[in-house]
Design an enzyme around this catalytic site. Structure first.
Site, PDB file in Angstrom:
ATOM      1  N   TYR A 131      65.808  32.907   6.171  1.00  0.00           N
ATOM      2  CA  TYR A 131      65.452  32.652   7.556  1.00  0.00           C
ATOM      3  C   TYR A 131      66.384  31.911   8.416  1.00  0.00           C
ATOM      4  CZ  TYR A 131      60.623  34.198   7.151  1.00  0.00           C
ATOM      5  OH  TYR A 131      59.570  35.150   7.249  1.00  0.00           O
ATOM      6  N   LYS A 181      63.591  35.185  -8.127  1.00  0.00           N
ATOM      7  CA  LYS A 181      64.118  36.574  -8.679  1.00  0.00           C
ATOM      8  C   LYS A 181      65.386  36.163  -9.304  1.00  0.00           C
ATOM      9  CE  LYS A 181      64.127  41.165  -8.484  1.00  0.00           C
ATOM     10  NZ  LYS A 181      63.038  41.972  -9.273  1.00  0.00           N
ATOM     11  N   ASP A 241      50.759  36.393   2.498  1.00  0.00           N
ATOM     12  CA  ASP A 241      49.907  37.277   3.275  1.00  0.00           C
ATOM     13  C   ASP A 241      49.052  37.898   1.870  1.00  0.00           C
ATOM     14  OD1 ASP A 241      50.547  36.674   5.728  1.00  0.00           O
ATOM     15  OD2 ASP A 241      50.996  38.884   6.203  1.00  0.00           O
TER      16      ASP A 241
HETATM   17  C1  IPM Z   1      54.428  33.103   8.847  1.00  0.00           C
HETATM   18  C2  IPM Z   1      54.951  34.205   9.899  1.00  0.00           C
HETATM   19  C3  IPM Z   1      56.002  33.898  10.426  1.00  0.00           C
HETATM   20  C4  IPM Z   1      57.243  33.798   9.440  1.00  0.00           C
HETATM   21  C5  IPM Z   1      56.767  34.826  11.763  1.00  0.00           C
HETATM   22  C6  IPM Z   1      55.544  34.707  12.683  1.00  0.00           C
HETATM   23  C7  IPM Z   1      58.123  34.328  12.053  1.00  0.00           C
HETATM   24  O1  IPM Z   1      54.807  35.561   9.276  1.00  0.00           O
HETATM   25  O2  IPM Z   1      54.316  31.934   9.331  1.00  0.00           O
HETATM   26  O3  IPM Z   1      53.987  33.532   7.733  1.00  0.00           O
HETATM   27  O4  IPM Z   1      57.694  35.002   8.934  1.00  0.00           O
HETATM   28  O5  IPM Z   1      57.494  32.754   8.787  1.00  0.00           O
HETATM   29 MG    MG Z   2      53.992  35.731   7.316  1.00  0.00          MG
END
Ligand code: IPM
Ligand code: MG
Length: 351
Positions: A131, A181, A241
């Site tokens: 990121y 990984k 998720d």
């Molecule tokens: C999360 C979200 C964020 C991320 C986005 C909105 C930038 O998906 O907090 O999981 O990727 O971290």
């Molecule tokens: Mg996310």
């Protein structure tokens, strides 16, 4: 309180309703962030919003991101606010507890017997990895367009997040799964080496290493066996998720992003539902406020040292589900759903 976009304003309002009843002494001030700020001609994280955060013990966050900004560069998108808040307050420790509420087992896409008893916490490294690594850009080389993101970890960044995960595991079922990984990535090799070294200090915790693809598979195969999962930023984004939807609704899962900067001996933190802005149901008073309400509980626990207040809220939410109360996305056919506000009110009545 930074409500942001989509369902953010209505779910944070619902959370605030619950929070102020448990803690009327907490002063809460609202400021624009994300698309809500961009729409007013301000940057995604306006200076005044940042100044407000500087003066606060914690941030209760809604969500950011709207479809109309999708093609724009990162600084022009609502998500940039989150990117900056995490980076500038060094909110490196992202805790995402995943729990199935008793009575909601049938809402999961998996069979109830696989889902029963899911109780894990994903610990995601939040300020490093791909990121934030540099270079990060799109460019043209010899007339060919290319793009680069850089995945980089320094040992101390790994150490501090892994330590948090071990501490959590020690206080829970004493099982830690570290996801990487390492068959391909150098960052993962370092991750594993650092994790193994720290494991010597936590001989009471059983550590396992999983490759991220295997972890993705085992999360649906044996979700109930996971206790604490620790992983780097992007793997954590994806796996959290996946873990979240095991519970049947992404609208029930809170998160805490804890920083290094302490206030009165407690970490400064940002607390947000992990489910996103859900633009299609925004403004309709139908979104599930559970994640936001439980984020407020995490805020009490971690940033205000109020375990009792946090537990009061968590028990009230448990009771609401045990009593069969549901918002629209979880309602069983034949039953009528509660609105966002009505669900919050039902939680308040059970405090
Ligand atoms: C999360 C979200 C964020 C991320 C986005 C909105 C930038 O998906 O907090 O999981 O990727 O971290
Ligand atoms: Mg996310």
């Amino acid at each position: 309180m930074l409500p942001g976009d989509g369902i953010g304003p209505e779910v944070t309002r619902a959370a605030l309703h619950v929070l102020t009843i448990v803690r009327p002494d907490v002063e809460c001030v609202e400021a624009p962030v994300g698309g809500a700020a961009l729409a007013r001609g301000l940057p995604a994280l306006p200076d005044q919003t940042r100044a407000l955060c500087d003066r606060s013990n914690a941030i209760l966050f809604g969500s950011v991101g709207l479809p109309q900004y999708e093609g724009k560069s990162l600084p022009q998108r609502p998500e940039y606010a989150l990117f900056l808040l995490r980076r500038d307050y060094e909110l490196y420790a992202n805790l995402r507890p995943v729990r199935v509420f008793a009575g909601l087992e049938d809402a999961s896409p998996l069979r109830p017997e696989i889902v029963r008893g899911i109780d894990m916490i994903v610990v995601r490294e939040l300020t490093g990895g791909i990121y934030y690594g540099q270079p990060k850009e799109q460019r043209s080389v010899g007339g060919v367009e290319e793009a680069v993101d850089t995945m980089i970890y320094r040992a101390p960044e790994i150490e501090r997040i892994v330590r948090i995960a071990f501490e959590l595991a020690r206080a829970r079922r004493k099982r830690l799964t570290s996801v990487d990984k390492q068959n391909i990535l150098e960052t993962s090799r370092l991750w594993r080496r650092v994790t193994d070294a720290i494991a010597r200090e936590y001989s009471d915790v059983r550590l396992e290493h999983l490759l991220v693809d295997t972890a993705a598979m085992q999360l649906v195969q044996r979700p109930g066996e996971f206790d604490v999962i620790v992983t780097e930023n992007m793997f954590g984004d994806i796996l959290s998720d996946e873990a979240a939807i095991l519970t049947g609704s992404i609208g029930t899962l809170p998160s805490a992003s804890l920083g290094v900067r302490g206030r009165e001996g407690r970490p400064f933190g940002l607390y947000e539902p992990i489910g996103g802005t859900a633009p299609s149901i925004a403004g309709k008073n139908v979104a599930n406020p559970t994640a936001a309400i439980l984020s407020a509980a995490m805020l009490l626990r971690h940033s205000l040292a109020d375990d009792a207040g946090a537990e009061r809220i968590e028990r009230a939410v448990d009771r609401a589900y045990a009593d069969g109360l549901r918002t629209a996305e979880l309602v069983r056919s034949g039953d009528s759903p509660l609105s966002t506000e009505a669900f919050a009110q039902a939680v308040v009545e059970r405090l």
